[in-house]
Design a protein around this motif. Structure first.
Motif, PDB file in Angstrom:
ATOM      1  N   GLU A   1       0.831  -1.206   0.000  1.00 20.59           N
ATOM      2  CA  GLU A   1       0.000   0.000   0.000  1.00 20.59           C
ATOM      3  C   GLU A   1       0.863   1.254   0.000  1.00 20.59           C
ATOM      4  O   GLU A   1       0.564   2.213  -0.714  1.00 20.59           O
ATOM      5  CB  GLU A   1      -0.914   0.023   1.228  1.00 20.59           C
ATOM      6  N   LEU A   2       1.919   1.250   0.789  1.00 24.52           N
ATOM      7  CA  LEU A   2       2.822   2.398   0.853  1.00 24.52           C
ATOM      8  C   LEU A   2       3.436   2.685  -0.506  1.00 24.52           C
ATOM      9  O   LEU A   2       3.471   3.847  -0.947  1.00 24.52           O
ATOM     10  CB  LEU A   2       3.913   2.148   1.898  1.00 24.52           C
ATOM     11  N   LEU A   3       3.881   1.659  -1.195  1.00 24.35           N
ATOM     12  CA  LEU A   3       4.466   1.855  -2.525  1.00 24.35           C
ATOM     13  C   LEU A   3       3.437   2.423  -3.504  1.00 24.35           C
ATOM     14  O   LEU A   3       3.749   3.335  -4.284  1.00 24.35           O
ATOM     15  CB  LEU A   3       5.043   0.545  -3.053  1.00 24.35           C
ATOM     16  N   VAL A   4       2.222   1.919  -3.442  1.00 19.80           N
ATOM     17  CA  VAL A   4       1.164   2.428  -4.321  1.00 19.80           C
ATOM     18  C   VAL A   4       0.856   3.894  -3.994  1.00 19.80           C
ATOM     19  O   VAL A   4       0.721   4.725  -4.898  1.00 19.80           O
ATOM     20  CB  VAL A   4      -0.105   1.551  -4.204  1.00 19.80           C
ATOM     21  N   TYR A   5       0.774   4.231  -2.707  1.00 14.59           N
ATOM     22  CA  TYR A   5       0.488   5.608  -2.309  1.00 14.59           C
ATOM     23  C   TYR A   5       1.610   6.552  -2.712  1.00 14.59           C
ATOM     24  O   TYR A   5       1.354   7.696  -3.100  1.00 14.59           O
ATOM     25  CB  TYR A   5       0.222   5.710  -0.816  1.00 14.59           C
ATOM     26  N   ILE A   6       2.839   6.088  -2.623  1.00 15.97           N
ATOM     27  CA  ILE A   6       3.968   6.915  -3.065  1.00 15.97           C
ATOM     28  C   ILE A   6       3.865   7.187  -4.563  1.00 15.97           C
ATOM     29  O   ILE A   6       4.070   8.319  -5.015  1.00 15.97           O
ATOM     30  CB  ILE A   6       5.313   6.254  -2.696  1.00 15.97           C
ATOM     31  N   LEU A   7       3.528   6.169  -5.338  1.00 16.58           N
ATOM     32  CA  LEU A   7       3.370   6.362  -6.789  1.00 16.58           C
ATOM     33  C   LEU A   7       2.226   7.319  -7.100  1.00 16.58           C
ATOM     34  O   LEU A   7       2.358   8.210  -7.948  1.00 16.58           O
ATOM     35  CB  LEU A   7       3.142   5.024  -7.487  1.00 16.58           C
ATOM     36  N   ILE A   8       1.100   7.148  -6.424  1.00 14.30           N
ATOM     37  CA  ILE A   8      -0.041   8.049  -6.656  1.00 14.30           C
ATOM     38  C   ILE A   8       0.326   9.476  -6.277  1.00 14.30           C
ATOM     39  O   ILE A   8      -0.004  10.429  -6.996  1.00 14.30           O
ATOM     40  CB  ILE A   8      -1.285   7.574  -5.883  1.00 14.30           C
ATOM     41  N   THR A   9       1.027   9.641  -5.154  1.00 14.16           N
ATOM     42  CA  THR A   9       1.453  10.976  -4.723  1.00 14.16           C
ATOM     43  C   THR A   9       2.365  11.609  -5.764  1.00 14.16           C
ATOM     44  O   THR A   9       2.180  12.768  -6.155  1.00 14.16           O
ATOM     45  CB  THR A   9       2.179  10.900  -3.359  1.00 14.16           C
ATOM     46  N   TYR A  10       3.328  10.857  -6.238  1.00 14.24           N
ATOM     47  CA  TYR A  10       4.280  11.375  -7.219  1.00 14.24           C
ATOM     48  C   TYR A  10       3.584  11.761  -8.527  1.00 14.24           C
ATOM     49  O   TYR A  10       3.770  12.865  -9.050  1.00 14.24           O
ATOM     50  CB  TYR A  10       5.380  10.344  -7.494  1.00 14.24           C
ATOM     51  N   TYR A  11       2.772  10.855  -9.064  1.00 17.09           N
ATOM     52  CA  TYR A  11       2.144  11.127 -10.353  1.00 17.09           C
ATOM     53  C   TYR A  11       1.051  12.190 -10.260  1.00 17.09           C
ATOM     54  O   TYR A  11       0.846  12.952 -11.211  1.00 17.09           O
ATOM     55  CB  TYR A  11       1.620   9.837 -10.982  1.00 17.09           C
TER      56      TYR A  11
ATOM     57  N   GLY B   1      -0.380  17.684 -11.372  1.00 20.17           N
ATOM     58  CA  GLY B   1      -0.716  19.017 -10.867  1.00 20.17           C
ATOM     59  C   GLY B   1       0.199  20.080 -11.452  1.00 20.17           C
ATOM     60  O   GLY B   1      -0.256  21.162 -11.823  1.00 20.17           O
ATOM     61  N   LEU B   2       1.497  19.772 -11.542  1.00 23.40           N
ATOM     62  CA  LEU B   2       2.431  20.718 -12.169  1.00 23.40           C
ATOM     63  C   LEU B   2       2.105  20.918 -13.641  1.00 23.40           C
ATOM     64  O   LEU B   2       2.174  22.035 -14.156  1.00 23.40           O
ATOM     65  CB  LEU B   2       3.874  20.229 -12.003  1.00 23.40           C
ATOM     66  N   TYR B   3       1.728  19.825 -14.317  1.00 25.17           N
ATOM     67  CA  TYR B   3       1.324  19.930 -15.719  1.00 25.17           C
ATOM     68  C   TYR B   3       0.079  20.811 -15.844  1.00 25.17           C
ATOM     69  O   TYR B   3      -0.003  21.683 -16.713  1.00 25.17           O
ATOM     70  CB  TYR B   3       1.062  18.530 -16.300  1.00 25.17           C
ATOM     71  N   GLY B   4      -0.905  20.582 -14.976  1.00 24.55           N
ATOM     72  CA  GLY B   4      -2.125  21.385 -14.999  1.00 24.55           C
ATOM     73  C   GLY B   4      -1.866  22.843 -14.709  1.00 24.55           C
ATOM     74  O   GLY B   4      -2.469  23.729 -15.316  1.00 24.55           O
ATOM     75  N   LEU B   5      -0.933  23.121 -13.808  1.00 27.76           N
ATOM     76  CA  LEU B   5      -0.550  24.498 -13.496  1.00 27.76           C
ATOM     77  C   LEU B   5       0.134  25.146 -14.691  1.00 27.76           C
ATOM     78  O   LEU B   5      -0.179  26.277 -15.064  1.00 27.76           O
ATOM     79  CB  LEU B   5       0.376  24.506 -12.280  1.00 27.76           C
TER      80      LEU B   5
ATOM     81  N   LEU C   1      -8.754  24.157 -12.677  1.00 26.27           N
ATOM     82  CA  LEU C   1      -8.975  22.805 -12.181  1.00 26.27           C
ATOM     83  C   LEU C   1      -7.733  22.239 -11.495  1.00 26.27           C
ATOM     84  O   LEU C   1      -7.831  21.353 -10.660  1.00 26.27           O
ATOM     85  CB  LEU C   1      -9.394  21.887 -13.342  1.00 26.27           C
ATOM     86  N   TYR C   2      -6.566  22.770 -11.822  1.00 30.71           N
ATOM     87  CA  TYR C   2      -5.320  22.187 -11.320  1.00 30.71           C
ATOM     88  C   TYR C   2      -5.174  22.204  -9.797  1.00 30.71           C
ATOM     89  O   TYR C   2      -4.483  21.353  -9.255  1.00 30.71           O
ATOM     90  CB  TYR C   2      -4.106  22.852 -11.975  1.00 30.71           C
ATOM     91  N   PRO C   3      -5.814  23.112  -9.040  1.00 28.99           N
ATOM     92  CA  PRO C   3      -5.666  23.000  -7.578  1.00 28.99           C
ATOM     93  C   PRO C   3      -6.190  21.674  -7.031  1.00 28.99           C
ATOM     94  O   PRO C   3      -5.666  21.153  -6.050  1.00 28.99           O
ATOM     95  CB  PRO C   3      -6.481  24.169  -7.036  1.00 28.99           C
TER      96      PRO C   3
END
Length: 176
Positions: A101-111, A116-120, A135-137
């Motif tokens: 779960e931790l590895l999956v959450y780290i990947l979700i957080t990163y991507y 978010g940076l792309y949307g900004l 929408l990016y916030p």
């Protein structure tokens, strides 16, 4: 959520997220009632109401409350199967599941942060009524929600390993 499970700062942040989530749900209900009342009485609606709810309030309601929901035991768990094994095997299974779960959450957080940076950078917006709103916030809100989950999961894993499996948030579930 056990008050002693995390340090007071993280526990307070999780509680604040829960309250923000509840307020967002309350606002969604009020907006829906107002929208239905306007439609029934005046054959008119709030322009972009559905899009405000979909793009702002639903992500706020979900991602702000996610850490609280996860660590209070509201999410269903498969601890019934885990309890069938010996204590040592159960602890190893729980730690393995939490590491995955931790590895999956780290990947979700990163991507989600990358998106978010792309949307900004691209200034991703949506049209609600006559307004073009950013929408990016909300993309960064996903990052914050899963970052909180990641931090809490790291602290939980650390405490489980430190206490040799005596501490676990699986202990507080109901017996079936």
């Amino acid at each position: 959520m056990n008050e002693n499970q995390f340090n007071p700062i993280i526990s307070n942040v999780i509680k604040v997220g829960m309250y923000i989530s509840g307020i967002a749900i309350l606002i969604m209900m009020v907006m829906t009632v107002i929208d239905v009342t306007l439609k029934a009485l005046f054959s008119s609606t709030i322009p972009g109401n559905y899009l405000y709810v979909q793009n702002y309030l639903m992500p706020v309601a979900f991602f702000c409350g996610l850490p609280y929901v996860f660590f209070t035991g509201i999410f269903p768990r498969l601890d019934l199967l885990i309890k069938r094994f010996s204590k040592k095997v159960s602890i190893n299974i729980m730690i393995s599941v939490l590491v995955i779960e931790l590895l999956v959450y780290i990947l979700i957080t990163y991507y989600s942060f990358s998106y978010g940076l792309y949307g900004l950078r691209e200034n991703i917006t949506f049209l609600a009524g006559v307004n073009s709103l950013p929408l990016y916030p909300m993309f960064f809100l996903v990052t914050i929600g899963f970052a909180m989950l990641t931090i809490c999961l790291i602290l939980t894993l650390r405490k489980m390993i430190k206490t040799n499996g005596e501490f676990t948030f699986f202990n507080n579930t109901e017996e079936t």
